[in-house]
Design an enzyme around this catalytic site. Structure first.
Site, PDB file in Angstrom:
ATOM      1  N   GLN A  68       3.947   5.415  -3.522  1.00  0.00           N
ATOM      2  CA  GLN A  68       4.775   5.768  -2.536  1.00  0.00           C
ATOM      3  C   GLN A  68       5.390   7.157  -2.799  1.00  0.00           C
ATOM      4  O   GLN A  68       5.726   7.570  -3.749  1.00  0.00           O
ATOM      5  CB  GLN A  68       6.040   4.672  -2.385  1.00  0.00           C
ATOM      6  CG  GLN A  68       6.825   5.125  -1.298  1.00  0.00           C
ATOM      7  CD  GLN A  68       6.250   4.664   0.082  1.00  0.00           C
ATOM      8  OE1 GLN A  68       5.289   3.984   0.315  1.00  0.00           O
ATOM      9  NE2 GLN A  68       6.626   5.585   1.035  1.00  0.00           N
ATOM     10  N   ASP A  77      -4.558   4.653   0.683  1.00  0.00           N
ATOM     11  CA  ASP A  77      -4.010   5.601   1.588  1.00  0.00           C
ATOM     12  C   ASP A  77      -4.830   6.832   1.851  1.00  0.00           C
ATOM     13  O   ASP A  77      -4.451   7.596   2.876  1.00  0.00           O
ATOM     14  CB  ASP A  77      -2.738   6.275   0.716  1.00  0.00           C
ATOM     15  CG  ASP A  77      -1.489   5.916   1.083  1.00  0.00           C
ATOM     16  OD1 ASP A  77      -1.152   5.456   2.128  1.00  0.00           O
ATOM     17  OD2 ASP A  77      -0.357   6.010   0.244  1.00  0.00           O
ATOM     18  N   LYS A 130       5.927  -3.096   3.458  1.00  0.00           N
ATOM     19  CA  LYS A 130       4.585  -3.112   3.103  1.00  0.00           C
ATOM     20  C   LYS A 130       4.228  -4.580   2.233  1.00  0.00           C
ATOM     21  O   LYS A 130       3.214  -5.188   2.723  1.00  0.00           O
ATOM     22  CB  LYS A 130       3.923  -1.945   2.222  1.00  0.00           C
ATOM     23  CG  LYS A 130       3.985  -0.485   3.063  1.00  0.00           C
ATOM     24  CD  LYS A 130       3.955   0.704   2.124  1.00  0.00           C
ATOM     25  CE  LYS A 130       4.149   1.849   3.190  1.00  0.00           C
ATOM     26  NZ  LYS A 130       3.948   3.180   2.329  1.00  0.00           N
TER      27      LYS A 130
HETATM   28  N1  GUN Z   1       5.768   8.277   2.273  1.00  0.00           N
HETATM   29  C1  GUN Z   1       5.721   8.286   3.545  1.00  0.00           C
HETATM   30  N2  GUN Z   1       4.440   7.806   4.374  1.00  0.00           N
HETATM   31  C2  GUN Z   1       3.704   7.439   3.404  1.00  0.00           C
HETATM   32  C3  GUN Z   1       2.383   6.953   3.278  1.00  0.00           C
HETATM   33  O1  GUN Z   1       1.677   6.730   4.457  1.00  0.00           O
HETATM   34  N3  GUN Z   1       1.907   6.900   1.996  1.00  0.00           N
HETATM   35  C4  GUN Z   1       2.440   6.851   0.691  1.00  0.00           C
HETATM   36  N4  GUN Z   1       1.964   6.587  -0.270  1.00  0.00           N
HETATM   37  N5  GUN Z   1       3.814   7.521   0.928  1.00  0.00           N
HETATM   38  C5  GUN Z   1       4.608   7.593   2.222  1.00  0.00           C
END
Ligand code: GUN
Length: 282
Positions: free
Chosen positions: A93, A116, A49
């Site tokens: 995350q 998100d 990311k």
């Molecule tokens: N863990 C797995 N997928 C995601 C996501 O799309 N966002 C976040 N914050 N954590 C994750």
């Protein structure tokens, strides 16, 4: 043979467009990612990311915290990021280390910085069919990819396997809003195989490698694989790709399907939030 839904190429195209848009901005959007603990998969996701954010021209900061971080400490970081006008998107995350109340942490994020779309403000608006500030990245990426290939959803049977807040639940809501007839299956579902075989659109988000075999799917179905499973033989989806390739009409690969779309949507969301925040100031 199925058409392979090439999420990687489409995601790259989206990111190129975002990059050229960001080049024109005097002040760059800034994404903050909080990574608590040392889950190896999370570490890789966060690195990817951050790399993509920097490629697009965003500023980014990763706050790495130990696995024994306290809830109060995590909240303190979020409060600081909420108040910081330079920060446009905040991502925590998931999963968080054991013992941390995930709901409390996510809910602390200012909804207009919630890149998100996981806070109850944004998720609640999605559930009600109102426009949230942004939509959750994985479901948004799935819908974009489907639309990119002109795949119809109206009146079709969609079966979503998995009911997580990150993927299964929001994708089922978005598909319903696109007039699909949606069934959500999960670990208590009986006769999963028979149910899956009724799906014109089958979405798997369960996290079990090669779980969906060729005999689970309907002829000419659209198969969307959200699984990213680390195995001894590399990253595997939930779907037995080779076993389904000749039966499906469309299928996403893993890697190179929904994963890159999710990251592209995170970038798109961050830019959208940046614009919304700036519009508040005018
Ligand atoms: N863990 C797995 N997928 C995601 C996501 O799309 N966002 C976040 N914050 N954590 C994750």
């Amino acid at each position: 043979m199925a058409v392979i839904l090439d999420g990687r190429t489409f995601a790259n195209e989206i990111c190129e467009e975002l990059k050229s848009e960001v080049q024109k901005l005097a002040k760059k959007p800034k994404l903050a990612v909080i990574l608590a603990g040392n889950n190896p998969a999370s570490q890789i996701y966060v690195k990817n990311k951050q790399k993509k954010a920097e490629y697009i021209g965003f500023e980014s900061v990763v706050i790495s915290l130990p696995s024994d971080v306290t809830e109060e400490n995590l909240l303190e970081h979020i409060y600081i990021l909420n108040e910081d006008d330079d920060i446009n998107g905040i991502l925590v995350q998931l999963p968080l280390p054991a013992g941390i109340n995930q709901q409390r942490i996510i809910e602390a994020i200012e909804p207009v910085k919630d890149c998100d779309g996981f806070t109850s403000y944004n998720f609640g608006r999605l559930a009600l069919g109102y426009k949230p500030y942004v939509y959750p990245c994985t479901p948004k990426g799935i819908i974009k990819l489907i639309e990119h290939y002109n795949i119809q959803t109206e009146g079709f049977n969609a079966v979503v396997i998995g009911r997580s807040n990150i993927a299964g639940k929001p994708i089922s809501m978005l598909l319903q809003q696109k007039n699909a007839t949606v069934t959500i299956a999960h670990s208590y579902t009986k006769n999963l195989k028979e149910l899956a075989k009724t799906a014109d659109i089958l979405i798997s988000a369960i996290g079990r490698p090669d779980f969906i075999k060729g005999d689970f799917i309907k002829e000419n179905a659209v198969i969307i694989d959200v699984g990213i499973n680390r195995t001894d033989s590399g990253i595997k989806g939930d779907v037995d790709f080779n076993g389904c390739l000749n039966k499906a009409a469309y299928i996403t690969p893993v890697p190179g399907g929904i994963g890159p779309m999710t990251i592209a949507m995170l970038m798109e969301n961050t830019l959208e939030l940046y614009k919304i925040q700036r519009s508040f100031k005018n």
